[in-house]
Write a protein that holds these residues in place. Structure first.
Motif, PDB file in Angstrom:
ATOM      1  N   VAL A  44      22.158  22.813  16.225  1.00 22.44           N
ATOM      2  CA  VAL A  44      21.720  23.904  15.357  1.00 22.44           C
ATOM      3  C   VAL A  44      22.517  25.142  15.719  1.00 22.44           C
ATOM      4  O   VAL A  44      22.543  25.556  16.882  1.00 22.44           O
ATOM      5  CB  VAL A  44      20.205  24.173  15.525  1.00 22.44           C
ATOM      6  CG1 VAL A  44      19.786  25.371  14.679  1.00 22.44           C
ATOM      7  CG2 VAL A  44      19.399  22.944  15.143  1.00 22.44           C
TER       8      VAL A  44
ATOM      9  N   ARG B  82      18.315  26.615   8.473  1.00 21.77           N
ATOM     10  CA  ARG B  82      19.014  26.226   9.689  1.00 21.77           C
ATOM     11  C   ARG B  82      20.339  25.594   9.274  1.00 21.77           C
ATOM     12  O   ARG B  82      20.399  24.847   8.294  1.00 21.77           O
ATOM     13  CB  ARG B  82      18.202  25.220  10.523  1.00 21.77           C
ATOM     14  CG  ARG B  82      16.961  25.807  11.167  1.00 21.77           C
ATOM     15  CD  ARG B  82      17.269  26.882  12.198  1.00 21.77           C
ATOM     16  NE  ARG B  82      16.061  27.401  12.824  1.00 21.77           N
ATOM     17  CZ  ARG B  82      15.331  28.401  12.331  1.00 21.77           C
ATOM     18  NH1 ARG B  82      15.682  28.975  11.185  1.00 21.77           N
ATOM     19  NH2 ARG B  82      14.257  28.826  12.956  1.00 21.77           N
TER      20      ARG B  82
ATOM     21  N   ARG C  49      23.856  23.414   5.597  1.00 22.16           N
ATOM     22  CA  ARG C  49      22.729  24.349   5.638  1.00 22.16           C
ATOM     23  C   ARG C  49      21.525  23.734   4.944  1.00 22.16           C
ATOM     24  O   ARG C  49      21.622  23.258   3.820  1.00 22.16           O
ATOM     25  CB  ARG C  49      23.112  25.658   4.927  1.00 22.16           C
ATOM     26  CG  ARG C  49      22.009  26.718   4.958  1.00 22.16           C
ATOM     27  CD  ARG C  49      22.422  27.932   4.144  1.00 22.16           C
ATOM     28  NE  ARG C  49      22.453  27.662   2.715  1.00 22.16           N
ATOM     29  CZ  ARG C  49      23.262  28.262   1.829  1.00 22.16           C
ATOM     30  NH1 ARG C  49      24.128  29.169   2.251  1.00 22.16           N
ATOM     31  NH2 ARG C  49      23.218  27.957   0.556  1.00 22.16           N
TER      32      ARG C  49
ATOM     33  N   THR D 238       9.111  23.064   9.081  1.00 14.19           N
ATOM     34  CA  THR D 238       9.843  22.235  10.032  1.00 14.19           C
ATOM     35  C   THR D 238       9.760  20.756   9.677  1.00 14.19           C
ATOM     36  O   THR D 238      10.761  20.028   9.752  1.00 14.19           O
ATOM     37  CB  THR D 238       9.320  22.453  11.462  1.00 14.19           C
ATOM     38  OG1 THR D 238       9.376  23.836  11.789  1.00 14.19           O
ATOM     39  CG2 THR D 238      10.145  21.667  12.462  1.00 14.19           C
TER      40      THR D 238
ATOM     41  N   THR E 234      14.795  19.329  18.571  1.00 17.18           N
ATOM     42  CA  THR E 234      16.140  19.549  19.103  1.00 17.18           C
ATOM     43  C   THR E 234      16.719  18.249  19.659  1.00 17.18           C
ATOM     44  O   THR E 234      17.915  17.967  19.494  1.00 17.18           O
ATOM     45  CB  THR E 234      16.112  20.619  20.213  1.00 17.18           C
ATOM     46  OG1 THR E 234      15.622  21.845  19.664  1.00 17.18           O
ATOM     47  CG2 THR E 234      17.498  20.840  20.789  1.00 17.18           C
TER      48      THR E 234
ATOM     49  N   ASN F   1      22.160  28.290  14.260  1.00 13.71           N
ATOM     50  CA  ASN F   1      21.272  29.467  14.275  1.00 13.71           C
ATOM     51  C   ASN F   1      19.842  29.017  14.504  1.00 13.71           C
ATOM     52  O   ASN F   1      19.407  28.018  13.938  1.00 13.71           O
ATOM     53  CB  ASN F   1      21.357  30.213  12.937  1.00 13.71           C
ATOM     54  CG  ASN F   1      20.817  29.365  11.787  1.00 13.71           C
ATOM     55  OD1 ASN F   1      21.135  28.185  11.677  1.00 13.71           O
ATOM     56  ND2 ASN F   1      20.003  29.953  10.933  1.00 13.71           N
ATOM     57  N   ASP F   2      19.083  29.740  15.308  1.00 13.10           N
ATOM     58  CA  ASP F   2      17.694  29.348  15.554  1.00 13.10           C
ATOM     59  C   ASP F   2      16.793  30.580  15.597  1.00 13.10           C
ATOM     60  O   ASP F   2      15.992  30.746  16.512  1.00 13.10           O
ATOM     61  CB  ASP F   2      17.585  28.549  16.857  1.00 13.10           C
ATOM     62  CG  ASP F   2      16.252  27.810  16.957  1.00 13.10           C
ATOM     63  OD1 ASP F   2      15.632  27.588  15.895  1.00 13.10           O
ATOM     64  OD2 ASP F   2      15.839  27.481  18.075  1.00 13.10           O
TER      65      ASP F   2
ATOM     66  N   ARG G  82      13.731  32.291  14.052  1.00 10.24           N
ATOM     67  CA  ARG G  82      12.588  31.840  13.252  1.00 10.24           C
ATOM     68  C   ARG G  82      12.268  32.781  12.095  1.00 10.24           C
ATOM     69  O   ARG G  82      11.444  32.457  11.244  1.00 10.24           O
ATOM     70  CB  ARG G  82      11.350  31.655  14.131  1.00 10.24           C
ATOM     71  CG  ARG G  82      10.751  32.941  14.684  1.00 10.24           C
ATOM     72  CD  ARG G  82       9.519  32.634  15.516  1.00 10.24           C
ATOM     73  NE  ARG G  82       8.565  31.812  14.808  1.00 10.24           N
ATOM     74  CZ  ARG G  82       7.640  32.287  13.986  1.00 10.24           C
ATOM     75  NH1 ARG G  82       7.562  33.587  13.744  1.00 10.24           N
ATOM     76  NH2 ARG G  82       6.789  31.477  13.381  1.00 10.24           N
TER      77      ARG G  82
END
Length: 317
Positions: free
Chosen positions: A242, A252, A283, A300, A232, A244-245, A247
């Motif tokens: 971001v 993202r 995106r 990630t 972040t 939307n987060d 999981r």
């Protein structure tokens, strides 16, 4: 069947299938398509744990969407778009805007149209509910079908629309409409129109490709992104945030913190990324198959690598 100059022809007239096209197939074309379609329907239904009669094969999400609009006309029902305009696929927005009107002006039956996951922001529509039975709920599930949100999509929809070329990897050129049991047992215009949408001519090769793929590999998307405080901070240092987060989603979406074009901050190549100029977002999305007791696969590191490439002017992917 009969022979002509050494070729086998099915007993089908040229108004149904051009003879030069039909001669490429030993089985009459539409019969072969019906067989492949039924196999695909059964396989998808089994993978979802639902009755096969709930699954209709379409060409894509958009053909299902147009089918819903047609059914609404037949039923003299009003289609009410739900949520903010940017929640919906950009190609649908003007149509949905044209449909919009006050509920107080609506004296007919109602169809609420939701988009489960906004394609340009990744935001989840949490307002989807089947609690009011005086209307039907149709949901565009293009960005959630095949992910960890699949069960939620089906549970919260009277009709869920999705393609088979995104997170649920069937084949390009195919989609599905999953209907609620209550509609299956009802002589609904929606059901009749979806049947017409399904029964049009389709490419046999596409149906075979989807069936072959589903028989040999895992077609679900188990990618996940776990954005920590370290990631972040990197994103924040780039002047981005971001949107939307969650999981459960394999994507993202990013936008600038200040009011500037996002490509000013990310001018480089977009690896696994797509720019939405109208919403000033980018995106990043990933696809992985899972295995064992923990099917989710953390992407990630791939996301952060893609972000670094995009942040470098003149970089090559």
């Amino acid at each position: 069947m009969f022979l002509m100059k050494g070729r086998i022809f099915g007993m089908i007239d040229s108004a149904a299938m051009n003879p030069l096209l039909q001669q490429q197939y030993e089985t009459p074309y539409f019969r072969a398509c019906a067989r492949e379609r039924e196999q695909l329907r059964s396989t998808i239904a089994d993978s979802l744990g639902i009755y096969r009669g709930r699954v209709f094969i379409t060409s894509n999400t958009s053909s299902g969407f147009v089918g819903v609009l047609g059914a609404a006309t037949v039923a003299r029902a009003c289609v009410h778009p739900q949520g903010a305009v940017f929640q919906h696929f950009p190609g649908y927005r003007q149509i949905l805007t044209d449909l919009g009107h006050s509920w107080s002006d609506c004296c007919r039956s109602r169809i609420d149209f939701h988009t489960h996951i906004a394609p340009t922001t990744g935001l989840i529509d949490e307002s989807i509910s089947l609690s009011s039975r005086d209307h039907k709920v149709v949901v565009d599930g293009a960005q959630s079908f095949g992910t960890a949100l699949t069960a939620e999509l089906i549970e919260h929809s009277d009709v869920a629309l999705a393609p088979l070329h995104k997170h649920f990897m069937g084949a390009p050129g195919l989609g599905i409409a999953i209907v609620a049991p209550a509609i299956i047992s009802d002589d609904s215009p929606l059901l009749r129109v979806l049947t017409v949408v399904e029964q049009g001519c389709v490419a046999l090769e596409i149906l075979k490709r989807a069936n072959g793929r589903m028989a040999t590999t895992n077609v679900w998307n188990y990618a996940t992104l776990n954005i920590s405080s370290c990631e972040t901070q990197v994103i924040d240092d780039l002047g981005l945030e971001v949107i939307n987060d969650d999981r459960r989603l394999p994507m993202r979406c990013l936008r600038p913190i200040s009011d500037i074009p996002v490509r000013t901050l990310l001018p480089g190549p977009l690896v696994n990324g797509r720019h939405f100029e109208q919403d000033n977002t980018i995106r990043f999305s990933y696809w992985r198959t899972g295995s064992g007791d923990r099917p989710d696969v953390d992407c990630t590191d791939d996301f952060m690598d893609a972000l670094r490439v995009a942040a470098q002017p003149g970089a090559t992917a």
